[in-house]
Design a protein around this motif. Structure first.
Motif, PDB file in Angstrom:
ATOM      1  N   ASP A  33       0.809  -1.216   0.000  1.00  0.00           N
ATOM      2  CA  ASP A  33       0.000   0.000   0.000  1.00  0.00           C
ATOM      3  C   ASP A  33       0.850   1.277   0.000  1.00  0.00           C
ATOM      4  O   ASP A  33       0.317   2.381   0.072  1.00  0.00           O
ATOM      5  N   VAL A  34       2.164   1.133  -0.119  1.00  0.00           N
ATOM      6  CA  VAL A  34       3.089   2.264  -0.104  1.00  0.00           C
ATOM      7  C   VAL A  34       3.856   2.273  -1.425  1.00  0.00           C
ATOM      8  O   VAL A  34       4.214   1.216  -1.945  1.00  0.00           O
ATOM      9  N   THR A  35       4.118   3.467  -1.964  1.00  0.00           N
ATOM     10  CA  THR A  35       4.952   3.601  -3.161  1.00  0.00           C
ATOM     11  C   THR A  35       6.398   3.773  -2.719  1.00  0.00           C
ATOM     12  O   THR A  35       6.703   4.614  -1.871  1.00  0.00           O
ATOM     13  N   PHE A  36       7.280   2.980  -3.290  1.00  0.00           N
ATOM     14  CA  PHE A  36       8.712   3.051  -3.007  1.00  0.00           C
ATOM     15  C   PHE A  36       9.424   3.482  -4.279  1.00  0.00           C
ATOM     16  O   PHE A  36       9.447   2.731  -5.253  1.00  0.00           O
ATOM     17  N   ALA A  37       9.966   4.688  -4.257  1.00  0.00           N
ATOM     18  CA  ALA A  37      10.630   5.251  -5.434  1.00  0.00           C
ATOM     19  C   ALA A  37      12.128   5.348  -5.195  1.00  0.00           C
ATOM     20  O   ALA A  37      12.576   5.532  -4.069  1.00  0.00           O
ATOM     21  N   LYS A  38      12.876   5.237  -6.284  1.00  0.00           N
ATOM     22  CA  LYS A  38      14.325   5.388  -6.221  1.00  0.00           C
ATOM     23  C   LYS A  38      14.716   6.554  -7.121  1.00  0.00           C
ATOM     24  O   LYS A  38      14.248   6.658  -8.247  1.00  0.00           O
ATOM     25  N   LEU A  39      15.568   7.435  -6.582  1.00  0.00           N
ATOM     26  CA  LEU A  39      16.050   8.596  -7.321  1.00  0.00           C
ATOM     27  C   LEU A  39      17.550   8.471  -7.514  1.00  0.00           C
ATOM     28  O   LEU A  39      18.316   8.555  -6.544  1.00  0.00           O
ATOM     29  N   ASP A  40      17.975   8.251  -8.756  1.00  0.00           N
ATOM     30  CA  ASP A  40      19.393   8.164  -9.088  1.00  0.00           C
ATOM     31  C   ASP A  40      19.946   9.593  -9.113  1.00  0.00           C
ATOM     32  O   ASP A  40      19.633  10.372 -10.019  1.00  0.00           O
TER      33      ASP A  40
END
Length: 126
Positions: free
Chosen positions: A49-56
């Motif tokens: 239920d959570v969005t996990f984003a990665k920022l390079d």
């Protein structure tokens, strides 16, 4: 859910969406970032239920500068478009899971009141 990649183009729309969004600011050359990656990926599978984003940060240097990221990994949490957590450094699995649960448990009405009060104080100072 697995992690998603965010860029300068998609960052704002991702973090301002309703719900909870974690952002892991990282770089390919960063040892602690690589060590934290499996913990982050596992959490993304545990907390659907959570969005996990990665920022390079290397591929998105202007955004990293705008966010004033000075150390990586830097972890940010947004809830309903409000940044509720930001800290540099990797977390062990149990601590990261606890953080996710704390963000889920936040009283967002109280958070909004606090943000409004801070904004009023800043307006009064200016």
């Amino acid at each position: 859910m697995s992690t998603i990649n965010v860029t300068e183009e998609s960052f704002e729309s991702t973090v301002t969406a309703d719900g909870i969004v974690f952002v892991d600011a990282w770089a390919e050359w960063c040892g602690p970032c690589k060590a934290f990656a499996p913990t982050y990926e596992k959490a993304s599978e545990t907390h659907a239920d959570v969005t996990f984003a990665k920022l390079d940060t290397e591929a998105n240097q202007q955004l990293a500068a705008a966010l004033e990221i000075q150390a990586i990994p830097t972890l940010m949490a947004f809830r309903d478009g409000i940044m509720v957590y930001r800290n540099a450094g990797a977390l062990p699995p149990a601590a990261f899971d606890d953080l996710v649960n704390q963000v889920k448990a936040l009283d967002m009405d109280d958070v909004r009141r606090q943000v409004e009060e801070q904004n009023r104080q800043l307006d009064a100072e200016n």
